[in-house]
Write a protein that holds these residues in place. Structure first.
Motif, mmCIF file in Angstrom:
data_model
loop_
_atom_site.group_PDB
_atom_site.id
_atom_site.type_symbol
_atom_site.label_atom_id
_atom_site.label_comp_id
_atom_site.label_asym_id
_atom_site.label_seq_id
_atom_site.Cartn_x
_atom_site.Cartn_y
_atom_site.Cartn_z
ATOM 1 N N PHE A 10 0.867 -1.177 0.000
ATOM 2 C CA PHE A 10 0.000 0.000 0.000
ATOM 3 C C PHE A 10 0.903 1.225 0.000
ATOM 4 O O PHE A 10 1.679 1.447 0.937
ATOM 5 C CB PHE A 10 -0.951 -0.043 1.194
ATOM 6 C CG PHE A 10 -1.918 -1.189 1.119
ATOM 7 C CD1 PHE A 10 -3.089 -1.078 0.396
ATOM 8 C CD2 PHE A 10 -1.620 -2.412 1.725
ATOM 9 C CE1 PHE A 10 -3.977 -2.151 0.290
ATOM 10 C CE2 PHE A 10 -2.493 -3.488 1.625
ATOM 11 C CZ PHE A 10 -3.673 -3.353 0.907
ATOM 12 N N THR A 11 0.801 2.009 -1.079
ATOM 13 C CA THR A 11 1.760 3.065 -1.329
ATOM 14 C C THR A 11 1.065 4.294 -1.900
ATOM 15 O O THR A 11 -0.136 4.275 -2.182
ATOM 16 C CB THR A 11 2.852 2.553 -2.301
ATOM 17 O OG1 THR A 11 3.852 3.550 -2.456
ATOM 18 C CG2 THR A 11 2.261 2.210 -3.660
ATOM 19 N N SER A 12 1.830 5.375 -2.086
ATOM 20 C CA SER A 12 1.283 6.607 -2.662
ATOM 21 C C SER A 12 2.409 7.485 -3.183
ATOM 22 O O SER A 12 3.494 7.557 -2.584
ATOM 23 C CB SER A 12 0.474 7.384 -1.621
ATOM 24 O OG SER A 12 0.099 8.660 -2.115
ATOM 25 N N GLU A 13 2.141 8.168 -4.297
ATOM 26 C CA GLU A 13 3.106 9.122 -4.821
ATOM 27 C C GLU A 13 3.221 10.364 -3.949
ATOM 28 O O GLU A 13 4.186 11.118 -4.066
ATOM 29 C CB GLU A 13 2.710 9.541 -6.242
ATOM 30 C CG GLU A 13 2.853 8.438 -7.263
ATOM 31 C CD GLU A 13 2.511 8.879 -8.669
ATOM 32 O OE1 GLU A 13 2.930 8.197 -9.626
ATOM 33 O OE2 GLU A 13 1.832 9.918 -8.819
ATOM 34 N N GLY A 14 2.269 10.569 -3.064
ATOM 35 C CA GLY A 14 2.301 11.725 -2.178
ATOM 36 C C GLY A 14 3.055 11.490 -0.891
ATOM 37 O O GLY A 14 3.170 12.389 -0.058
ATOM 38 N N CYS A 15 3.587 10.284 -0.716
ATOM 39 C CA CYS A 15 4.266 9.891 0.525
ATOM 40 C C CYS A 15 5.765 9.827 0.286
ATOM 41 O O CYS A 15 6.237 9.029 -0.543
ATOM 42 C CB CYS A 15 3.716 8.535 0.975
ATOM 43 S SG CYS A 15 4.726 7.646 2.152
ATOM 44 N N TYR A 50 -1.216 2.925 7.249
ATOM 45 C CA TYR A 50 -0.071 3.776 6.971
ATOM 46 C C TYR A 50 0.547 3.372 5.639
ATOM 47 O O TYR A 50 0.225 2.327 5.066
ATOM 48 C CB TYR A 50 0.979 3.657 8.085
ATOM 49 C CG TYR A 50 1.597 2.273 8.218
ATOM 50 C CD1 TYR A 50 2.782 1.949 7.560
ATOM 51 C CD2 TYR A 50 0.989 1.282 8.997
ATOM 52 C CE1 TYR A 50 3.347 0.692 7.673
ATOM 53 C CE2 TYR A 50 1.547 0.020 9.115
ATOM 54 C CZ TYR A 50 2.732 -0.276 8.453
ATOM 55 O OH TYR A 50 3.282 -1.535 8.559
ATOM 56 N N THR A 51 1.439 4.200 5.142
ATOM 57 C CA THR A 51 2.198 3.884 3.939
ATOM 58 C C THR A 51 3.680 4.128 4.212
ATOM 59 O O THR A 51 4.025 5.052 4.959
ATOM 60 C CB THR A 51 1.774 4.765 2.747
ATOM 61 O OG1 THR A 51 1.833 6.141 3.122
ATOM 62 C CG2 THR A 51 0.348 4.431 2.294
ATOM 63 N N GLN A 101 5.032 16.751 -9.412
ATOM 64 C CA GLN A 101 5.212 18.204 -9.477
ATOM 65 C C GLN A 101 4.850 18.927 -8.184
ATOM 66 O O GLN A 101 5.176 20.108 -8.024
ATOM 67 C CB GLN A 101 4.384 18.766 -10.638
ATOM 68 C CG GLN A 101 4.787 18.190 -11.987
ATOM 69 C CD GLN A 101 3.890 18.651 -13.117
ATOM 70 O OE1 GLN A 101 3.078 19.561 -12.951
ATOM 71 N NE2 GLN A 101 4.024 18.017 -14.282
ATOM 72 N N LYS A 102 4.182 18.237 -7.267
ATOM 73 C CA LYS A 102 3.799 18.864 -6.006
ATOM 74 C C LYS A 102 3.891 17.838 -4.874
ATOM 75 O O LYS A 102 4.180 16.671 -5.113
ATOM 76 C CB LYS A 102 2.368 19.433 -6.082
ATOM 77 C CG LYS A 102 2.178 20.564 -7.081
ATOM 78 C CD LYS A 102 0.734 21.044 -7.056
ATOM 79 C CE LYS A 102 0.513 22.174 -8.047
ATOM 80 N NZ LYS A 102 -0.893 22.646 -8.039
ATOM 81 N N GLY A 103 3.631 18.291 -3.660
ATOM 82 C CA GLY A 103 3.592 17.378 -2.528
ATOM 83 C C GLY A 103 4.960 17.023 -1.996
ATOM 84 O O GLY A 103 5.976 17.653 -2.330
ATOM 85 N N GLU A 104 5.015 15.977 -1.155
ATOM 86 C CA GLU A 104 6.260 15.593 -0.489
ATOM 87 C C GLU A 104 7.338 15.114 -1.455
ATOM 88 O O GLU A 104 8.529 15.193 -1.140
ATOM 89 C CB GLU A 104 5.973 14.497 0.554
ATOM 90 C CG GLU A 104 5.168 14.975 1.748
ATOM 91 C CD GLU A 104 5.079 13.916 2.846
ATOM 92 O OE1 GLU A 104 5.673 12.830 2.680
ATOM 93 O OE2 GLU A 104 4.424 14.183 3.868
ATOM 94 N N ASN A 105 6.944 14.607 -2.607
ATOM 95 C CA ASN A 105 7.913 14.113 -3.592
ATOM 96 C C ASN A 105 8.087 15.075 -4.770
ATOM 97 O O ASN A 105 8.497 14.657 -5.862
ATOM 98 C CB ASN A 105 7.480 12.736 -4.102
ATOM 99 C CG ASN A 105 7.639 11.658 -3.053
ATOM 100 O OD1 ASN A 105 8.677 11.547 -2.411
ATOM 101 N ND2 ASN A 105 6.590 10.864 -2.852
ATOM 102 N N GLU A 106 7.821 16.335 -4.567
ATOM 103 C CA GLU A 106 7.914 17.329 -5.628
ATOM 104 C C GLU A 106 9.299 17.298 -6.296
ATOM 105 O O GLU A 106 10.333 17.275 -5.630
ATOM 106 C CB GLU A 106 7.656 18.726 -5.058
ATOM 107 C CG GLU A 106 7.716 19.840 -6.103
ATOM 108 C CD GLU A 106 7.412 21.205 -5.520
ATOM 109 O OE1 GLU A 106 7.431 22.188 -6.290
ATOM 110 O OE2 GLU A 106 7.131 21.282 -4.296
ATOM 111 N N GLY A 107 9.277 17.292 -7.630
ATOM 112 C CA GLY A 107 10.517 17.299 -8.393
ATOM 113 C C GLY A 107 11.140 15.932 -8.623
ATOM 114 O O GLY A 107 12.159 15.826 -9.314
#
Length: 257
Positions: free
Chosen positions: A48-53, A115-116, A191-197
């Motif tokens: 269980f994952t996310s691009e925002g994490c 959680y992720t 492009q945004k969030g915790e993994n921006e760039g």
């Protein structure tokens, strides 16, 4: 006389060494054979994952490495992108509310937090998905301590959909067959969030999952809408039998196109 006894003793010792070596070699050769013949283990890894994490990319990367390492063994990986990170700056295009609900179900059966990155193995054990030692240990335990309930799968592609034929003998009322359409690999420029760039690479992405009750029928057909720009080399079907009450996964298989 002494020389004769010495020769006899030496010959006897040599004979015993040969017998012992033969017995040892036979034992070492038979052990893995017996493990293989008596065991039909498998491991289903649900991430269980996310691009925002920001802590998820290492787990995603590890799944790619595990997929390559165990490509010829019954190790099946499914990456569920959850949607509850989407309101924190970046919307994960692979996420869905269904994926989040599946994680919540595990939270209840495993009495764990949500959680992720979270990894669940065979529906019975959970831990942080980037913990390589825990992942390797769980895979080895599953491969040598489980029995794989047989599932036969075959998939065909038409102009608008994917049809999957399935067959099993597991007809217990608490069991369901989950058939999942999986994209083997994809990537995103965040492009945004915790993994921006960051340029994130994902493996074994869950796109659609159909749940089939085995109470009344143990064989049949299910279908998926054909994804855009579909390429048979980049996708696969993974099926697994799960006890909906305990969460335990009893068997799994996959099919290519």
């Amino acid at each position: 006389m002494v020389l004769k006894n010495l020769i006899g003793t030496a010959a006897f010792a040599a004979l015993m060494f040969i017998v012992s070596a033969f017995a040892y070699n036979s034992k070492t050769e038979e052990t893995p054979k017996n493990l293989t013949s008596e065991n039909n283990g498998f491991a289903v890894l649900e991430l269980f994952t996310s691009e925002g994490c920001s802590s998820c990319p290492p787990a995603d990367q590890l799944m790619g490495e595990i997929e390559k390492q165990y490509k010829d063994q019954p190790v099946y990986i499914l990456a569920y992108h959850v949607d509850y990170w989407n309101n924190l700056g970046w919307k994960d295009k692979f996420s869905s509310v269904e994926n989040s609900k599946r994680q919540q179900q595990y939270s209840q059966t495993l009495r764990s937090q949500v959680y992720t990155p979270q990894l669940v193995v065979n529906g019975e054990k959970e831990f942080v998905g980037s913990d390589r030692n825990a992942v390797e240990s769980a895979i080895q335990t599953a491969l040598f301590n489980t029995k794989n309930a047989k599932v036969d799968l075959s998939a065909k592609v038409s102009e608008k959909e994917i049809n999957v034929n399935f067959k099993t003998v597991e007809n217990y009322s608490q069991n369901k067959l989950l058939i999942t359409l999986v994209e083997k690999k994809s990537s995103t420029n965040v492009q945004k969030g915790e993994n921006e760039g960051r340029h994130l690479i994902h493996w074994q992405i869950v796109h659609q999952q159909n749940q089939i009750s085995l109470k009344n029928s143990t064989e049949g057909t299910t279908s998926f809408k054909l994804p855009e720009n579909f390429n048979t080399n980049d996708w696969e079907i993974i099926g697994m039998i799960q006890n909906v009450k305990s969460g335990e996964i009893l068997g799994s298989a996959k099919a290519s196109f």
